[in-house]
Motif scaffolding. Sequence first.
Motif, short mmCIF file in Angstrom:
data_model
loop_
_atom_site.label_atom_id
_atom_site.label_comp_id
_atom_site.label_asym_id
_atom_site.label_seq_id
_atom_site.Cartn_x
_atom_site.Cartn_y
_atom_site.Cartn_z
N THR A 66 39.26 49.98 -32.43
CA THR A 66 38.19 50.98 -32.46
C THR A 66 37.17 50.69 -33.56
O THR A 66 37.55 50.29 -34.67
N ARG A 68 34.45 53.00 -35.37
CA ARG A 68 33.96 54.38 -35.45
C ARG A 68 32.82 54.45 -36.45
O ARG A 68 32.97 54.07 -37.62
N ASP A 70 29.84 56.97 -38.05
CA ASP A 70 29.29 58.31 -38.17
C ASP A 70 30.05 59.29 -37.27
O ASP A 70 29.47 60.16 -36.63
N GLY A 71 31.37 59.10 -37.22
CA GLY A 71 32.20 59.98 -36.41
C GLY A 71 32.29 59.61 -34.95
O GLY A 71 33.05 60.20 -34.19
N GLU A 72 31.51 58.64 -34.49
CA GLU A 72 31.47 58.35 -33.07
C GLU A 72 32.08 56.99 -32.75
O GLU A 72 31.87 56.02 -33.46
N ASP A 73 32.83 56.92 -31.65
CA ASP A 73 33.41 55.65 -31.22
C ASP A 73 32.31 54.83 -30.54
O ASP A 73 31.66 55.29 -29.60
N LEU A 74 32.11 53.61 -31.03
CA LEU A 74 31.02 52.80 -30.50
C LEU A 74 31.38 52.03 -29.23
O LEU A 74 30.57 51.26 -28.73
N ARG A 77 28.99 50.76 -26.19
CA ARG A 77 27.57 50.95 -26.50
C ARG A 77 26.87 49.60 -26.56
O ARG A 77 27.43 48.63 -27.03
N LYS A 85 21.03 54.06 -33.39
CA LYS A 85 21.85 55.04 -34.10
C LYS A 85 21.86 54.79 -35.60
O LYS A 85 22.37 55.62 -36.35
#
Lengths: 239, 287, 332
Positions: A66, A68, A70-74, A77, A85
Motif C-alpha cells: 500500500t 497511503r 494524505d490518508g488516501e490509498d493511491l 491512480r 493531489k
Amino acid sequence: MTSTPSHAPLLSVERLSVFYDQFRAVDAIDLTVGAGEIVSIIGANGAGKSSLLKAIIGQADRIEGTIRYDGEDLAGRTTPQIVAKGIALVPEGRRLFASLSVEENLHLGWEVGRRNGLSLDEVFDFFPVLRERRRQKARELSGGQQQMVALGRALLADPKLLLCDEISLGLAPLIVDQLYKLIPAIKQRGIGILIVEQDITRSLAVADRFYCLLEGKVTLAGRPGETSRDVVMQHYFGL
Amino acid sequence: MAGALANQIIQGILLGGLYALFAVGLSLSVGIMRFVNIAHGDLIVLVSFVLLSLTSKLGLPLVLATAIVLPITFGGGYLLQRLLLQRVLGQSVLAIVLVTFGLSVIVQNALQGTYGADTRLIPGGDIVTATIHLGGGINIGVLPLTIFMSAVALVFALDRLLYRTRLGARIRAVSDNVASANLVGLKSAHIYAVAMGIVGVTMGISAAFMAVSTNFDPTSGPSRLLVAFEAVVLGGLGSLWGTLAGGIIVGVAQSIGAQFDAGWQLLAGHLVFLAVFLLRPQGLFPK
Amino acid sequence: MTSLTGKLPLVAIGRGLLGLLLAMLFAAPWIFDPAELQILTELLCLLVLAVMWNLLAGYADIVTIGQHGFVGIGCYAFYGFVVLAGVDPYLAIPLAGLTSLAFAIPSMVVVFRLRAAYLAVGTWVLAEVMMLGAGKINAFGAGLGVSLPVSVVRAFGGNIVERFTTIYWMSLALALVAMGATYALMRSSTGIGLTAMRDDEEAAGTVGVNLFRARVACFLWAAPFLGLAGALITLQKLRVAPAASFSIIDWTVYIIFIVIIGGVGSFEGPIIGTLVFFLIREYLQGWGVWHFIVLGAVSIAMVLIEPRGIWGLLRRIVPGDLIPVSHKPPRR
C-alpha cells in the motif's frame, strides 16, 4: 519514529514491493514521511531507490502493498491524478523537454499541479540565473541549471510531498551545495521531502530521518544524529 | 516564351499550395508523433466523399458542409489516435506501417464499395473558373490563388498554435520525450490525441479544397500521400514552413513536366524529389 | 506423459505436414489439371515474393511497400531480352533477375538514407518512378503495354499442358531455391548478425556485427528473386503493361497481408500465409471490395493481438520451429 506529532504521516508506505516483469526491485518495505520533514533514502546503485519513487508517482509496472498519501490509498491512480493531489517528482537525469524554453518547462510544472503555491517569479527568486535564461531552450543550459529547472518545475506544481531522485548526479560539488541550500527553505513551507541520494554525507547532513536500502530491502532506519557513520556504511554496503 | 515559362512556374507555385495543404497534416503527425500515416491521403479522400454526399445529397453549400465536417474530423482524428494508433505508437516500425497500411486499404475499398469507382468533383461555382489576367501571358486562377493563400494561412496558424500557446507547449513536450512527460504528470495519450485531432482538421480543410479543384476517386489517396510525403521530406522533417516550400518545389516540377507531356507530370515531380533529396537528404529547413 | 515427451509429436507432425506438402508439389503435374497448375504456379510466385518481403521486413528491419517495382522490372526485362534483344527465352529469365539486381543497387542510395516508415514510403516512390518510367518507353508499348509474341510462348512447350507444366516446374524450382538459399543466408554469419541486431541492437554493434552490410546484403539478395518471379509471372500473364506488371495490389498489398497473417519473422509464416490467402481468395472472391476490407481488418487485428501471425498463435502450443532459424521477432 516520526517527527510530526499525533496525526498521521503525509506519506505512509506499507509492505511495498515493486516489480519489473518478474524482477522484484523493492521488497516489502515500510516507510513514512511527515509534512515538513526531510527523509533521506540512501543506497548503492540498483538498491531500488528510483523504483520506490516511481511507484509513489504512479509509474511502476506492478506493485504489491500500500501507498497511503494524505490518508488516501493511491492504488490505481494515474500519475496525472497523483501529481494533481500534490506529489511532485524531480526525476533522475533531470528529464526536461529539450526543445522547450526554460519558461515553458517551468510553466508545464505549474499546469499539471495544484495551481497554487509558488509563482514563476518566486521560482526565479530561488534561481536568479534562470530568470536571465528564461527564453533559452532547455538543451542550451548547463547541467546544474537544468537541475534547477527540474526542481523549479516540481515546486511550481505546489506539492505537499516532493520526491527528489539523485539531484546531485553528474553535477559539480559547488552547484550541488547551492541546490541543497534550498532544501531547508522548501521544508520551511511545510512540504515533506523524500530525497534519494548516493552521496551519503550530503543527504544525511540535511535529513531529519533516513532509511538505508540494499537490494530492495530496508537495512537500517534512524536519525542522522543518533547513528554513527560506520554503522551507516556497514548497512549501505551490506557488510 | 519567357511569359509561358513564368506562367507555368506560377501555376506550379499555386499547385504547391494545394500540395502543402495535403502535406501539413502529415508534417504534424511526422513531427509530433514521429510516424508516417500511410492512410493519410485516403483519409483526406474519405472526407472529400463525405463532403460530396453533404453537398450533392443534402444540397448544402460547400462552405457550410465543411463547417459541419471540421469538428467531426477533429473527433475522428482524436479517436483514431486514442483507440488505434496509440496502441502501436511505441512499438516497432513494422507495426505502425502495417496498421496504417491496413487502414489505407480498408478506407479505399470501403469508399469504393459505397461510392463506386467513378471520379468525382464537387462543383464550386464561379470561383473555379474565375481568372485574373496579369498580362504578359500570365493568368492566375482565383481558386488556386485562394488555395495557396489558405495554405500559407494554415501554416502560419499552426505555427502559432505550436509555439505560442500552452496547448502547443504541451504537445511539443510530449513529442520531445513522452517518458518524461509521463513522469511529470502530463496526460500524454490525451495530448497526442488532441494533436491528431488537429491533423484531422487540416485534413478536412484540404479535402474541401481538393474536392472542388481536382477530380478524385476512391483510389486517389496514395497519390496524395506520396505528394505530401515528398513535400514533408524535402522541406525538412518537423518544419511546417519547410513543408510549404517542399510542396511548392513538387508543384513547380510537376507543372513544368506537364508542359512536355501530360504523362510527364507525375514522373517529373518524383524525379525532382529524388534529385533534391539526394543532394540534401535532411531537407531544406531541418529542425 | 511428461511435458518433455509431450512436445515431440507436435513438431514432428508439423514437419510431416510440410513434407506431405512438398511431396504433393512434386507430384502436382500428375495430380492436377492445367488450370489448377496455373493457380499453383501463381501461389508459388507469391510465396517467393512473400519470403523476400519477410526477409527484409522481418529480419533486416527494412519495411518496404515498393517491392512491386522490382517485380515489374523483372517483367519488363524479360520481355526486353526475349523480344527486343532476341535472347533465348530460358536465358532471359535469369537475366531478368539480374536486371532487378542492377536496379536495386542505385535504389539503395535513396533507401538507405531513409529510416523506418520514411523508408517504406520512399520505396513506394521508387516503385512509382519505375512504373511511370516503364510507361514512357514506346518499345514496350508505352502506357498500354504489349503482349508476348506467340513464338516466345511456344518455346516453353508445344501445347498448353506442356507449357503450364514447364512453367510450373520453373516456379517450383524458384520457390525451393528462394526458400533454401534464404534459409542458408539466415544461418550464415550475416543472418546471425541480423538476428543479434533484432534482439539487441546496441550489443550487436559492440560485438562488431556490421549491421549496415548485413542489411545491404539482404536488400540485394531479395531483388533478383523479385525479378525472377516477375519473369515467370509475365510468362503466365503473357503481356507486360505498367499497371499490371507493377501492380501494387498483387505484388505488395497481397504479399504484406500474406506475411502478416501467416507470421512475419519466421520461415513457416509465409508458407502458412500463402495457403490462408489462397483460401480467403477462393471463398471471398464473390465479395468484391469486402475481401480487401476483411484482409485489412484481419491484418490490423494480427498486428495488435499476435504480431507473429498465425504461426505465432500456433507456436504457443507447438514448442519448436518446423524450420528452425532461431529468430525472435520484435517484442510487442
